[in-house]
Write a protein that holds these residues in place. Structure first.
Motif, PDB file in Angstrom:
ATOM      1  N   HIS A 108      35.781  26.941  38.797  1.00  0.00           N
ATOM      2  CA  HIS A 108      35.856  25.479  38.758  1.00  0.00           C
ATOM      3  C   HIS A 108      35.566  24.960  37.351  1.00  0.00           C
ATOM      4  N   TYR A 109      34.592  25.568  36.696  1.00  0.00           N
ATOM      5  CA  TYR A 109      34.210  25.151  35.339  1.00  0.00           C
ATOM      6  C   TYR A 109      35.359  25.380  34.349  1.00  0.00           C
ATOM      7  N   ALA A 110      36.079  26.483  34.526  1.00  0.00           N
ATOM      8  CA  ALA A 110      37.196  26.796  33.622  1.00  0.00           C
ATOM      9  C   ALA A 110      38.373  25.860  33.827  1.00  0.00           C
ATOM     10  N   GLY A 111      38.485  25.289  35.001  1.00  0.00           N
ATOM     11  CA  GLY A 111      39.566  24.350  35.262  1.00  0.00           C
ATOM     12  C   GLY A 111      40.933  24.969  35.061  1.00  0.00           C
ATOM     13  N   ASP A 112      41.768  24.291  34.252  1.00  0.00           N
ATOM     14  CA  ASP A 112      43.140  24.758  34.034  1.00  0.00           C
ATOM     15  C   ASP A 112      43.325  25.407  32.663  1.00  0.00           C
ATOM     16  N   LEU A 113      42.253  25.985  32.121  1.00  0.00           N
ATOM     17  CA  LEU A 113      42.398  26.676  30.835  1.00  0.00           C
ATOM     18  C   LEU A 113      43.498  27.743  30.947  1.00  0.00           C
ATOM     19  N   PRO A 114      44.458  27.755  30.023  1.00  0.00           N
ATOM     20  CA  PRO A 114      45.588  28.678  30.161  1.00  0.00           C
ATOM     21  C   PRO A 114      45.283  30.107  29.706  1.00  0.00           C
ATOM     22  N   ASN A 115      44.171  30.310  29.009  1.00  0.00           N
ATOM     23  CA  ASN A 115      43.915  31.613  28.388  1.00  0.00           C
ATOM     24  C   ASN A 115      42.786  32.379  29.056  1.00  0.00           C
ATOM     25  N   ILE A 116      42.496  32.057  30.321  1.00  0.00           N
ATOM     26  CA  ILE A 116      41.447  32.765  31.045  1.00  0.00           C
ATOM     27  C   ILE A 116      41.970  33.138  32.436  1.00  0.00           C
ATOM     28  N   LEU A 117      41.704  34.372  32.832  1.00  0.00           N
ATOM     29  CA  LEU A 117      42.200  34.884  34.107  1.00  0.00           C
ATOM     30  C   LEU A 117      41.045  35.504  34.869  1.00  0.00           C
ATOM     31  N   PHE A 118      40.819  35.024  36.096  1.00  0.00           N
ATOM     32  CA  PHE A 118      39.782  35.564  36.962  1.00  0.00           C
ATOM     33  C   PHE A 118      40.416  36.527  37.965  1.00  0.00           C
ATOM     34  N   VAL A 119      39.878  37.728  38.050  1.00  0.00           N
ATOM     35  CA  VAL A 119      40.362  38.746  38.976  1.00  0.00           C
ATOM     36  C   VAL A 119      39.173  39.225  39.811  1.00  0.00           C
ATOM     37  N   PRO A 120      39.289  39.265  41.135  1.00  0.00           N
ATOM     38  CA  PRO A 120      38.167  39.742  41.954  1.00  0.00           C
ATOM     39  C   PRO A 120      37.929  41.231  41.760  1.00  0.00           C
ATOM     40  N   THR A 121      36.787  41.683  42.228  1.00  0.00           N
ATOM     41  CA  THR A 121      36.402  43.094  42.111  1.00  0.00           C
ATOM     42  C   THR A 121      37.501  44.006  42.647  1.00  0.00           C
ATOM     43  N   VAL A 122      37.739  45.092  41.919  1.00  0.00           N
ATOM     44  CA  VAL A 122      38.677  46.116  42.371  1.00  0.00           C
ATOM     45  C   VAL A 122      37.896  47.395  42.654  1.00  0.00           C
ATOM     46  N   SER A 123      38.551  48.352  43.270  1.00  0.00           N
ATOM     47  CA  SER A 123      37.892  49.604  43.619  1.00  0.00           C
ATOM     48  C   SER A 123      37.539  50.393  42.368  1.00  0.00           C
ATOM     49  N   LYS A 124      36.619  51.328  42.536  1.00  0.00           N
ATOM     50  CA  LYS A 124      36.191  52.180  41.428  1.00  0.00           C
ATOM     51  C   LYS A 124      37.367  52.970  40.866  1.00  0.00           C
ATOM     52  N   GLU A 125      38.312  53.334  41.735  1.00  0.00           N
ATOM     53  CA  GLU A 125      39.473  54.097  41.289  1.00  0.00           C
ATOM     54  C   GLU A 125      40.406  53.244  40.439  1.00  0.00           C
ATOM     55  N   GLN A 126      40.414  51.931  40.682  1.00  0.00           N
ATOM     56  CA  GLN A 126      41.339  51.035  39.979  1.00  0.00           C
ATOM     57  C   GLN A 126      40.755  50.432  38.704  1.00  0.00           C
TER      58      GLN A 126
END
Length: 411
Positions: free
Chosen positions: A274-292
């Motif tokens: 929410h704080y980042a809003g519509d900043l075009p240069n930031i990407l949030f990705v949820p946790t991935v597996s240890k293998e990934q």
């Protein structure tokens, strides 16, 4: 030797305690020892049970030769002091009960960050008349004060007294930093029973490799200078500084080709999005597996390690430091103290002040503009991390456990 290990984090969770515990236990099994881990249903950090599991009273499985017993616990997100205490207490009670049914144990380990797991190890030790080890990963509850979760409280004062009681009752204490050892000595704990076994990296898994081109295209990060933060988005990390730096870079001509990748989950993630809003240069990705996760590490031209500017955090060594060094990723390191010295001695990155988005933005641009420097920092990191090989560190810890079991006078 039969090792009973109590930890409320374990794979398929991917946080630092889960990874360290699993990698050590896997090694000990390969070395010919029996290992039983008592843990809870995987749910960290979202507070949601992982697919394929149910929050049952008792369930058992085997992972790489490790017997894993999962017990019921009160599950909540990694936020809110009262609910987290209920989580910790429920695991403490259920782990203690489950431990009583594990036969012929030689040594018991209880690992922090929170010390209620160590309480379970202490009680189990009393029942089984076997030595127990407090594996100290965090100065809890002091860290609660550091993130302003509870600044002043009689409850915290009592918890700190009980913390000292556990240190004194432990047959051995294994700290993950030298600063933790010095803290305990200053508080009157016997130096003779304190050992240091730092965190490290699995050098077979984490190693330099080309960028994953397919993943870069999937995420829209091709032709970008990618700076990343990989790990828990928690109260201690002060990650709004990274968002502020991304905002500054978005408005600079020399920052137009920079993208910030934020991978992980935690109590602060939704607020940060929410704080980042519509900043075009930031990407949030949820946790991935240890293998990934190695695929995502491969995308990074530099990594950011950041904690809130609090004196307590000068005593910690973020475990992700060793993984990014092993991957050959230059480090922008905004944590003072012992971890900063590791970066400086290895010449693997640049030390920055915490909570300073301007300094962070400037450091990112400097690194982007100097590929020769990036290459030097990369090579230095891969060389410097060799002394933090998780396999060798696991053998060091195993030697301490064997010695403790051999000299146990309660048999």
């Amino acid at each position: 030797m039969h090792i009973l290990f109590l930890s409320d984090n374990f794979p398929p969770e991917v946080n630092a305690p889960a990874s360290r515990t699993f990698e050590h236990c896997r090694l000990w099994v390969l070395e010919g020892h029996r290992v039983t881990v008592i843990t809870c249903t995987p749910n960290f950090p979202r507070g949601k049970v992982f697919e394929g599991y149910r929050n049952r009273l008792w369930q058992s499985e085997e992972m790489d030769g490790i017997r894993v017993i999962r017990v019921w616990s009160y599950i909540t997100r990694n936020e809110g002091f009262a609910r987290r205490i209920l989580d910790y207490l429920s695991f403490m009670m259920m782990a203690t009960l489950a431990s009583l049914f594990v036969r012929r144990v030689d040594v018991i380990i209880g690992t922090s960050p929170q010390f209620f797991t160590a309480v379970a190890a202490w009680v189990t030790s009393a029942f089984k008349r076997r030595p127990w080890v407090f594996e100290l990963r965090d100065l809890w509850p002091e860290s609660i004060r550091a993130v302003s979760a509870m600044r002043a409280s009689r409850l915290l004062d009592w918890l700190e007294k009980f913390e000292l009681f556990l240190y004194r009752r432990a047959d051995a204490i294994i700290c993950v930093t030298r600063a933790f050892r010095e803290n305990l000595i200053a508080r009157g704990i016997d130096l003779a029973k304190i050992e240091v076994v730092t965190n490290g990296a699995d050098l077979r898994r984490f190693a330099s490799q080309p960028k994953d081109g397919a993943l870069a295209v999937e995420l829209g990060l091709q032709d970008q200078f990618v700076v990343g933060y990989i790990g828990t988005h928690g109260m201690a990390h002060g990650l709004e500084t990274l968002v502020d730096a991304a905002s500054l870079l978005a408005g600079r001509a020399d920052g137009k080709d920079v993208s910030l990748l934020m991978l992980g989950d935690g109590a602060e993630r939704e607020r940060l999005i929410h704080y980042a809003g519509d900043l075009p240069n930031i990407l949030f990705v949820p946790t991935v597996s240890k293998e990934q996760v190695v695929r995502y590490w491969s995308l990074l031209d530099a990594t950011i390690i950041h904690l809130k500017p609090d004196p307590l955090f000068a005593t910690v060594i973020p475990s992700k430091l060793f993984e990014c060094m092993a991957m050959g990723i230059p480090v922008l390191h905004a944590v003072p103290g012992e971890s900063a010295r590791i970066v400086e001695e290895a010449e693997a990155g640049e030390i920055l002040p915490g909570g300073d988005p301007d300094a962070l933005a400037d450091a990112i641009v400097r690194l982007q503009m100097d590929p020769d420097r990036r290459a030097r920092l990369s090579a230095n990191g891969q060389k410097g991390v060799r002394k933090f090989d998780r396999e060798e560190l696991g053998r060091t810890m195993l030697a301490h456990l064997c010695l403790l079991a051999e000299r146990d006078v309660r048999r």
